[in-house]
Design a protein around this motif. Sequence first.
Motif, PDB file in Angstrom:
ATOM      1  N   GLU A  94       0.883  -1.196  -0.039  1.00  0.00           N
ATOM      2  CA  GLU A  94      -0.081  -0.016  -0.112  1.00  0.00           C
ATOM      3  C   GLU A  94       0.918   1.327   0.050  1.00  0.00           C
ATOM      4  O   GLU A  94       0.549   2.134  -0.680  1.00  0.00           O
ATOM      5  CB  GLU A  94      -0.842  -0.220   1.275  1.00  0.00           C
ATOM      6  CG  GLU A  94      -1.902   1.029   1.197  1.00  0.00           C
ATOM      7  CD  GLU A  94      -2.633   1.167   2.391  1.00  0.00           C
ATOM      8  OE1 GLU A  94      -3.876   1.456   2.296  1.00  0.00           O
ATOM      9  OE2 GLU A  94      -2.161   1.049   3.573  1.00  0.00           O
ATOM     10  N   SER A  95       2.000   1.184   0.861  1.00  0.00           N
ATOM     11  CA  SER A  95       2.931   2.412   0.736  1.00  0.00           C
ATOM     12  C   SER A  95       3.541   2.493  -0.634  1.00  0.00           C
ATOM     13  O   SER A  95       3.581   3.791  -1.203  1.00  0.00           O
ATOM     14  CB  SER A  95       3.994   2.154   1.831  1.00  0.00           C
ATOM     15  OG  SER A  95       3.442   1.946   3.073  1.00  0.00           O
ATOM     16  N   ALA A  96       3.907   1.407  -1.138  1.00  0.00           N
ATOM     17  CA  ALA A  96       4.446   1.564  -2.524  1.00  0.00           C
ATOM     18  C   ALA A  96       3.438   2.223  -3.603  1.00  0.00           C
ATOM     19  O   ALA A  96       3.675   3.207  -4.297  1.00  0.00           O
ATOM     20  CB  ALA A  96       4.823   0.040  -3.021  1.00  0.00           C
ATOM     21  N   ALA A  97       2.053   1.701  -3.293  1.00  0.00           N
ATOM     22  CA  ALA A  97       0.913   2.293  -4.251  1.00  0.00           C
ATOM     23  C   ALA A  97       0.901   3.827  -4.073  1.00  0.00           C
ATOM     24  O   ALA A  97       0.937   4.689  -5.012  1.00  0.00           O
ATOM     25  CB  ALA A  97      -0.577   1.648  -3.951  1.00  0.00           C
ATOM     26  N   GLU A  98       1.053   4.274  -2.706  1.00  0.00           N
ATOM     27  CA  GLU A  98       1.117   5.800  -2.464  1.00  0.00           C
ATOM     28  C   GLU A  98       2.156   6.525  -2.801  1.00  0.00           C
ATOM     29  O   GLU A  98       2.038   7.641  -2.985  1.00  0.00           O
ATOM     30  CB  GLU A  98       0.693   5.897  -0.819  1.00  0.00           C
ATOM     31  CG  GLU A  98      -0.646   5.399  -0.504  1.00  0.00           C
ATOM     32  CD  GLU A  98      -1.123   5.111   0.760  1.00  0.00           C
ATOM     33  OE1 GLU A  98      -0.035   4.919   1.678  1.00  0.00           O
ATOM     34  OE2 GLU A  98      -2.128   5.099   1.251  1.00  0.00           O
ATOM     35  N   LYS A  99       3.417   5.677  -2.825  1.00  0.00           N
ATOM     36  CA  LYS A  99       4.244   6.515  -3.254  1.00  0.00           C
ATOM     37  C   LYS A  99       4.281   6.688  -4.902  1.00  0.00           C
ATOM     38  O   LYS A  99       4.893   7.743  -5.222  1.00  0.00           O
ATOM     39  CB  LYS A  99       5.759   5.898  -3.015  1.00  0.00           C
ATOM     40  CG  LYS A  99       6.903   6.448  -3.404  1.00  0.00           C
ATOM     41  CD  LYS A  99       8.249   5.915  -3.333  1.00  0.00           C
ATOM     42  CE  LYS A  99       9.490   6.515  -4.064  1.00  0.00           C
ATOM     43  NZ  LYS A  99      10.657   5.598  -4.147  1.00  0.00           N
ATOM     44  N   ALA A 100       3.789   5.817  -5.507  1.00  0.00           N
ATOM     45  CA  ALA A 100       3.746   6.036  -6.981  1.00  0.00           C
ATOM     46  C   ALA A 100       2.603   6.819  -7.261  1.00  0.00           C
ATOM     47  O   ALA A 100       2.787   7.854  -8.290  1.00  0.00           O
ATOM     48  CB  ALA A 100       3.416   4.615  -7.667  1.00  0.00           C
ATOM     49  N   VAL A 157       8.609   1.246  -8.322  1.00  0.00           N
ATOM     50  CA  VAL A 157       8.914   2.051  -7.114  1.00  0.00           C
ATOM     51  C   VAL A 157       9.687   1.453  -6.085  1.00  0.00           C
ATOM     52  O   VAL A 157       9.767   0.108  -6.099  1.00  0.00           O
ATOM     53  CB  VAL A 157       7.504   2.120  -6.271  1.00  0.00           C
ATOM     54  CG1 VAL A 157       7.838   2.474  -4.678  1.00  0.00           C
ATOM     55  CG2 VAL A 157       6.529   3.382  -6.847  1.00  0.00           C
ATOM     56  N   GLN A 158      10.793   1.851  -5.784  1.00  0.00           N
ATOM     57  CA  GLN A 158      11.903   1.196  -4.998  1.00  0.00           C
ATOM     58  C   GLN A 158      11.437   1.870  -3.417  1.00  0.00           C
ATOM     59  O   GLN A 158      11.471   3.139  -3.087  1.00  0.00           O
ATOM     60  CB  GLN A 158      13.181   1.597  -5.130  1.00  0.00           C
ATOM     61  CG  GLN A 158      13.431   1.577  -6.676  1.00  0.00           C
ATOM     62  CD  GLN A 158      14.632   0.622  -7.009  1.00  0.00           C
ATOM     63  OE1 GLN A 158      14.708  -0.206  -6.191  1.00  0.00           O
ATOM     64  NE2 GLN A 158      15.421   1.013  -8.054  1.00  0.00           N
ATOM     65  N   ARG A 251      11.650  -3.473  -4.629  1.00  0.00           N
ATOM     66  CA  ARG A 251      11.073  -2.936  -5.964  1.00  0.00           C
ATOM     67  C   ARG A 251       9.919  -3.428  -6.077  1.00  0.00           C
ATOM     68  O   ARG A 251       9.479  -4.768  -6.185  1.00  0.00           O
ATOM     69  CB  ARG A 251      12.244  -3.502  -6.927  1.00  0.00           C
ATOM     70  CG  ARG A 251      12.005  -2.920  -8.089  1.00  0.00           C
ATOM     71  CD  ARG A 251      13.117  -2.918  -9.111  1.00  0.00           C
ATOM     72  NE  ARG A 251      12.705  -2.909 -10.380  1.00  0.00           N
ATOM     73  CZ  ARG A 251      12.881  -4.017 -11.278  1.00  0.00           C
ATOM     74  NH1 ARG A 251      13.104  -5.073 -10.905  1.00  0.00           N
ATOM     75  NH2 ARG A 251      12.333  -3.725 -12.485  1.00  0.00           N
ATOM     76  N   PHE A 252       8.836  -2.503  -6.228  1.00  0.00           N
ATOM     77  CA  PHE A 252       7.605  -2.962  -6.794  1.00  0.00           C
ATOM     78  C   PHE A 252       7.267  -2.528  -8.189  1.00  0.00           C
ATOM     79  O   PHE A 252       7.760  -1.467  -8.436  1.00  0.00           O
ATOM     80  CB  PHE A 252       6.593  -2.289  -5.832  1.00  0.00           C
ATOM     81  CG  PHE A 252       6.600  -2.431  -4.321  1.00  0.00           C
ATOM     82  CD1 PHE A 252       7.630  -1.793  -3.613  1.00  0.00           C
ATOM     83  CD2 PHE A 252       5.647  -3.146  -3.819  1.00  0.00           C
ATOM     84  CE1 PHE A 252       7.513  -2.380  -2.075  1.00  0.00           C
ATOM     85  CE2 PHE A 252       5.747  -3.785  -2.516  1.00  0.00           C
ATOM     86  CZ  PHE A 252       6.776  -3.068  -1.606  1.00  0.00           C
ATOM     87  N   LEU A 253       6.458  -3.273  -8.885  1.00  0.00           N
ATOM     88  CA  LEU A 253       6.053  -2.886 -10.131  1.00  0.00           C
ATOM     89  C   LEU A 253       4.751  -2.360 -10.316  1.00  0.00           C
ATOM     90  O   LEU A 253       3.880  -3.037  -9.523  1.00  0.00           O
ATOM     91  CB  LEU A 253       6.008  -4.061 -11.269  1.00  0.00           C
ATOM     92  CG  LEU A 253       7.696  -4.464 -11.569  1.00  0.00           C
ATOM     93  CD1 LEU A 253       7.460  -5.786 -12.177  1.00  0.00           C
ATOM     94  CD2 LEU A 253       8.780  -3.542 -11.926  1.00  0.00           C
ATOM     95  N   ASP A 360      12.524   4.566 -11.252  1.00  0.00           N
ATOM     96  CA  ASP A 360      12.489   5.187  -9.968  1.00  0.00           C
ATOM     97  C   ASP A 360      13.700   5.256  -9.470  1.00  0.00           C
ATOM     98  O   ASP A 360      14.440   4.785  -8.961  1.00  0.00           O
ATOM     99  CB  ASP A 360      11.422   4.331  -8.796  1.00  0.00           C
ATOM    100  CG  ASP A 360      11.182   5.041  -7.659  1.00  0.00           C
ATOM    101  OD1 ASP A 360      11.365   6.186  -7.648  1.00  0.00           O
ATOM    102  OD2 ASP A 360      10.893   4.523  -6.701  1.00  0.00           O
ATOM    103  N   ILE A 361      13.907   6.884  -9.506  1.00  0.00           N
ATOM    104  CA  ILE A 361      15.227   7.275  -9.024  1.00  0.00           C
ATOM    105  C   ILE A 361      15.237   7.806  -7.595  1.00  0.00           C
ATOM    106  O   ILE A 361      16.044   8.168  -6.792  1.00  0.00           O
ATOM    107  CB  ILE A 361      16.030   8.465  -9.923  1.00  0.00           C
ATOM    108  CG1 ILE A 361      15.014   9.497 -10.285  1.00  0.00           C
ATOM    109  CG2 ILE A 361      16.372   7.517 -11.180  1.00  0.00           C
ATOM    110  CD1 ILE A 361      15.439  10.312 -11.071  1.00  0.00           C
ATOM    111  N   ASN A 362      13.897   7.997  -6.763  1.00  0.00           N
ATOM    112  CA  ASN A 362      13.885   8.717  -5.720  1.00  0.00           C
ATOM    113  C   ASN A 362      13.571   7.645  -4.595  1.00  0.00           C
ATOM    114  O   ASN A 362      12.419   6.934  -4.625  1.00  0.00           O
ATOM    115  CB  ASN A 362      12.650   9.570  -5.616  1.00  0.00           C
ATOM    116  CG  ASN A 362      12.646  10.671  -6.465  1.00  0.00           C
ATOM    117  OD1 ASN A 362      13.624  11.338  -6.623  1.00  0.00           O
ATOM    118  ND2 ASN A 362      11.601  10.906  -7.322  1.00  0.00           N
ATOM    119  N   LEU A 363      14.638   7.482  -3.729  1.00  0.00           N
ATOM    120  CA  LEU A 363      14.320   6.203  -2.673  1.00  0.00           C
ATOM    121  C   LEU A 363      13.754   6.636  -1.255  1.00  0.00           C
ATOM    122  O   LEU A 363      14.476   7.495  -0.779  1.00  0.00           O
ATOM    123  CB  LEU A 363      15.657   5.568  -2.435  1.00  0.00           C
ATOM    124  CG  LEU A 363      15.703   4.114  -1.713  1.00  0.00           C
ATOM    125  CD1 LEU A 363      14.837   3.041  -2.290  1.00  0.00           C
ATOM    126  CD2 LEU A 363      17.045   3.768  -1.295  1.00  0.00           C
TER     127      LEU A 363
END
Length: 364
Positions: A94-100, A157-158, A251-253, A360-363
């Motif tokens: 869910e955090s990965a989804a919100e980052k993207a 997303v990383q 790493r999430f796609l 994704d370059i922003n970690l």
Amino acid sequence: MATKLPGASITSSSYPPSTNKSSSSCKTKSITTRISIQSRRISKTSCCIEIDAASAISRSQNKRPLTSTNLTGSSKDGAGIRVAYQGISGAYSESAAEKAYPNCDTVPCEQFDIAFQAVENWIADRAVLPVENSLGGSIHRNYDLLLRHRLHIVGEVQLSVRHCLLANHGVKLEDLARVLSHPQALAQCEHKLTSLRVVREAVDDTAGAAQFVALHKLKDTAAVASISAARIYDLDVLAQDIQDDSDNITRFLMLARDPIIPGTDRPFKFFSLDEGPGMLYKALAVFSMRDINLTKIESRPQRKRPLLRPVGNSDGLKHFDYLFYCDFEASMADHNAQNALKHLKEFATFLRVLGSYPVDINLI
Ligand SMILES: O=C(O)C(=O)Cc1ccccc1
């Protein structure tokens, strides 16, 4: 095999949603979907129909009109985009989804398969899939899912994953006999869990583990999950940053029904796969002779042809057939990359481009 925990998410039985219940909202949903499919097609040649369709809905139902953003589903801040993920609120996916897509609507799903189907059936616009981790390596089952379904990779997303040990109020480290979590999370906290001498139990997602511990008021069991899961399920944080490596990155796609149109202005990644004898060597050459940076090759045994068979005229040597998932830094709009794939097609028995997407370059 992961233990099943209860959770309020899309399940195979609740999905697709029944049309008998709350028929008005379901009707609205299907009308919206139909309009967006039609307008999408038309929008390639004319934008008049999009505006007509939008204002008609707004007048008759007093709802916010559709915008071109709704139609392409590519709003920069993710507003209006529904993102399906495996797990419940507080899961890393869910955090990965919100980052993207920062303002997206996240859609919890019981399994990855359901998240894929939610996108395929227009219940969600994107699905999130973790594919590799800096500690544990590739998540092989999820690579196989990419091939089983027809979704396109449109982003990555990383995420820096920081695990916590969560327990009910009053529970101390020495009370613990068992720890629940997603298998990846348990593997990433190997050292800490070994030192605690607890039984590890795999469940479908980290937040589900936290919810289970809280719901059942367990006094001898903790969950490995995120700090946000601690807040959501009102659990104490017994220990923080318990992963073996402080730089624990997953790493999430991001997957969608349609591919995105790649540009050449920033780095894009291609994702393709192929099979056959000698393919690995040949594939490497195809990319290296064009100075294309190959960032990953993942080989998976062929599910349909898993049996050992003789190689050439040697009786002793046997091997499996493998699929190769390749990840390389180039845009689909780049002629060099197009030529590399054309070349690969000449000798590959199977090739499918799974997507071309911005790196994704922003970690965080
Ligand atoms: O269970 C979760 O929260 C997930 O999103 C899967 C996962 C588990 C551990 C690390 C990264 C992703």
